[in-house]
Motif scaffolding. Structure first.
Motif, mmCIF file in Angstrom:
data_model
loop_
_atom_site.group_PDB
_atom_site.id
_atom_site.type_symbol
_atom_site.label_atom_id
_atom_site.label_comp_id
_atom_site.label_asym_id
_atom_site.label_seq_id
_atom_site.Cartn_x
_atom_site.Cartn_y
_atom_site.Cartn_z
ATOM 1 N N VAL A 88 0.846 -1.193 0.000
ATOM 2 C CA VAL A 88 0.000 0.000 0.000
ATOM 3 C C VAL A 88 0.879 1.241 0.000
ATOM 4 C CG1 VAL A 88 -2.089 -0.951 1.042
ATOM 5 C CG2 VAL A 88 -0.241 -0.164 2.523
ATOM 6 N N LEU A 89 0.482 2.202 -0.805
ATOM 7 C CA LEU A 89 1.122 3.513 -0.780
ATOM 8 C C LEU A 89 0.365 4.381 0.196
ATOM 9 C CD1 LEU A 89 2.987 5.788 -1.678
ATOM 10 C CD2 LEU A 89 1.582 6.085 -3.718
ATOM 11 N N GLN A 90 1.002 4.700 1.312
ATOM 12 C CA GLN A 90 0.388 5.565 2.318
ATOM 13 C C GLN A 90 0.629 7.024 1.946
ATOM 14 O OE1 GLN A 90 2.270 6.536 6.010
ATOM 15 N NE2 GLN A 90 0.903 8.266 5.640
ATOM 16 N N ILE A 91 -0.447 7.786 1.895
ATOM 17 C CA ILE A 91 -0.377 9.217 1.591
ATOM 18 C C ILE A 91 -1.141 9.968 2.670
ATOM 19 C CG2 ILE A 91 -0.779 11.026 -0.120
ATOM 20 C CD1 ILE A 91 -0.979 8.950 -2.265
ATOM 21 N N ASP A 92 -0.537 10.986 3.250
ATOM 22 C CA ASP A 92 -1.236 11.814 4.228
ATOM 23 C C ASP A 92 -2.382 12.563 3.550
ATOM 24 O OD1 ASP A 92 0.442 10.942 6.203
ATOM 25 O OD2 ASP A 92 1.689 12.742 6.233
ATOM 26 N N ALA A 93 -3.432 12.831 4.324
ATOM 27 C CA ALA A 93 -4.664 13.415 3.771
ATOM 28 C C ALA A 93 -4.651 14.930 3.710
ATOM 29 C CB ALA A 93 -5.862 12.955 4.601
ATOM 30 N N ASP A 94 -3.559 15.579 4.131
ATOM 31 C CA ASP A 94 -3.573 17.036 4.250
ATOM 32 C C ASP A 94 -3.231 17.770 2.966
ATOM 33 O OD1 ASP A 94 -0.889 16.404 4.118
ATOM 34 O OD2 ASP A 94 -0.444 16.990 6.180
ATOM 35 N N GLY A 95 -3.007 17.037 1.876
ATOM 36 C CA GLY A 95 -2.784 17.673 0.578
ATOM 37 C C GLY A 95 -1.385 18.214 0.363
ATOM 38 N N GLN A 96 -0.427 17.811 1.184
ATOM 39 C CA GLN A 96 0.931 18.342 1.061
ATOM 40 C C GLN A 96 1.757 17.633 -0.012
ATOM 41 O OE1 GLN A 96 2.899 18.332 4.854
ATOM 42 N NE2 GLN A 96 1.430 19.713 5.810
ATOM 43 N N HIS A 97 1.467 16.353 -0.258
ATOM 44 C CA HIS A 97 2.328 15.571 -1.136
ATOM 45 C C HIS A 97 1.836 15.572 -2.584
ATOM 46 C CE1 HIS A 97 3.080 13.543 2.873
ATOM 47 N NE2 HIS A 97 4.252 14.041 2.531
ATOM 48 N N ASP A 98 2.769 15.449 -3.499
ATOM 49 C CA ASP A 98 2.470 15.393 -4.921
ATOM 50 C C ASP A 98 2.023 13.974 -5.278
ATOM 51 O OD1 ASP A 98 2.339 15.556 -7.668
ATOM 52 O OD2 ASP A 98 4.511 15.749 -7.970
ATOM 53 N N PHE A 99 0.712 13.789 -5.423
ATOM 54 C CA PHE A 99 0.179 12.449 -5.675
ATOM 55 C C PHE A 99 0.639 11.901 -7.024
ATOM 56 C CE2 PHE A 99 -2.836 14.884 -8.132
ATOM 57 C CZ PHE A 99 -3.209 14.026 -9.154
ATOM 58 N N ASN A 100 1.106 12.770 -7.920
ATOM 59 C CA ASN A 100 1.555 12.315 -9.235
ATOM 60 C C ASN A 100 2.769 11.389 -9.149
ATOM 61 O OD1 ASN A 100 -0.255 13.750 -11.143
ATOM 62 N ND2 ASN A 100 0.595 15.559 -10.130
ATOM 63 N N ARG A 101 3.428 11.358 -7.994
ATOM 64 C CA ARG A 101 4.561 10.456 -7.810
ATOM 65 C C ARG A 101 4.108 9.024 -7.508
ATOM 66 N NH1 ARG A 101 9.415 10.853 -9.350
ATOM 67 N NH2 ARG A 101 10.570 10.518 -7.388
ATOM 68 N N ALA A 102 2.805 8.820 -7.388
ATOM 69 C CA ALA A 102 2.294 7.516 -6.963
ATOM 70 C C ALA A 102 2.728 6.392 -7.904
ATOM 71 C CB ALA A 102 0.771 7.557 -6.854
ATOM 72 N N ILE A 103 2.560 6.595 -9.198
ATOM 73 C CA ILE A 103 2.864 5.528 -10.149
ATOM 74 C C ILE A 103 4.340 5.157 -10.090
ATOM 75 C CG2 ILE A 103 3.090 5.017 -12.605
ATOM 76 C CD1 ILE A 103 0.330 4.531 -11.500
ATOM 77 N N PHE A 104 5.214 6.159 -9.982
ATOM 78 C CA PHE A 104 6.646 5.859 -9.900
ATOM 79 C C PHE A 104 6.950 5.043 -8.646
ATOM 80 C CE2 PHE A 104 10.825 6.870 -8.151
ATOM 81 C CZ PHE A 104 11.640 6.436 -9.191
ATOM 82 N N PHE A 105 6.404 5.447 -7.499
ATOM 83 C CA PHE A 105 6.680 4.742 -6.253
ATOM 84 C C PHE A 105 6.146 3.305 -6.310
ATOM 85 C CE2 PHE A 105 8.161 8.653 -4.707
ATOM 86 C CZ PHE A 105 8.663 8.516 -3.421
#
Length: 250
Positions: A88-105
């Protein structure tokens, strides 16, 4: 590990609006999105219910009371296990991270299925300097308690967790349930000889955003986590030194 099946894990505490936006973005990847409501307020609960209505991949877990980020991720990892997800890719919900990096990770998880794939922040001008300096201290202590000086960041909430190794550590050891979680789970996975790989992720602090980090309380808590980890490192010192010597030879 040949059967790699991935999804997203988003712990949420009173970030309903940004969680809804994130759910919309992540739904385009057509993977399960595990939203864990960590005892949020009614407004956030409404946003999360709306997320599940609008986006077919969303799965909502609701904690009856606020137990902390670590507890929320624990619940999410258990759900990932039930869904037969391997990562699972854990992403914080506060909108700080660039979700576009998801596929690479996630693609890196496919290449390195045993590894913990960690983000490290690339800040823009919005970062509070006191948070940035505090992170340097935390990262230094993480390197000390793991004897691994290749660790780039210990606090970023953008990571791909291998589900079963992470779940095993959570079952067998006490892990801080609040703001010390990101640090402690990384350290304990490193102690279990889990490979760690680090890649950058852009981080922006929204001007109208709210943080669940309380400077005094959470820094005290993190200090106590490092105290516990330091003594744990002493007990494991022969093993950690042996691994460090092996890395140097290689």
């Amino acid at each position: 590990m040949n059967d790699v099946k991935t999804g997203f894990l988003v712990p949420v505490y009173n970030h309903g609006k940004t969680a809804l936006s994130l759910a919309k973005d992540l739904d385009t990847f057509d993977m399960p999105i595990i939203l864990v409501d960590d005892g949020s307020n009614d407004e956030t609960k409404s946003y999360l219910q709306r997320s599940c209505t609008l986006y077919k991949n969303c799965i909502l877990i609701t904690q009856k009371k606020n137990c902390g980020k670590g507890a929320a991720i624990n619940a999410g990892i258990d759900k990932a296990h039930c869904l037969n997800l391997s990562h699972v890719l854990q992403i914080d919900a506060d909108g700080q991270h660039d979700f576009n990096r998801a596929i690479f990770f996630l693609s890196e998880a496919l290449k390195n299925p045993q590894a913990l794939i960690c983000g490290y922040p690339e800040y823009d001008e919005t970062v509070p300097q006191i948070r940035k300096k505090g992170r340097v201290i935390a990262n230094t202590w993480t390197k000390i308690v793991t004897l691994d000086y290749n660790i780039t960041d210990s606090m970023c909430g953008f990571r791909v967790y291998p589900v079963e190794p992470t779940r095993a550590v959570m079952r067998n050891f006490f892990i801080d349930k609040r703001m010390g979680f990101d640090i402690e789970i990384l350290v304990r996975l490193v102690w279990k000889n889990t490979p760690t790989i680090f890649y950058p992720v852009s981080v922006t602090y929204p001007h109208d955003g709210t943080s669940n980090f309380h400077f005094v309380r959470d820094n005290i808590r993190i200090s106590l986590v490092f105290t516990r980890l330091f003594f744990g490192m002493i007990l494991r010192l022969p093993i950690l030194l042996s691994r460090k010597m092996q890395r140097c030879k290689n």
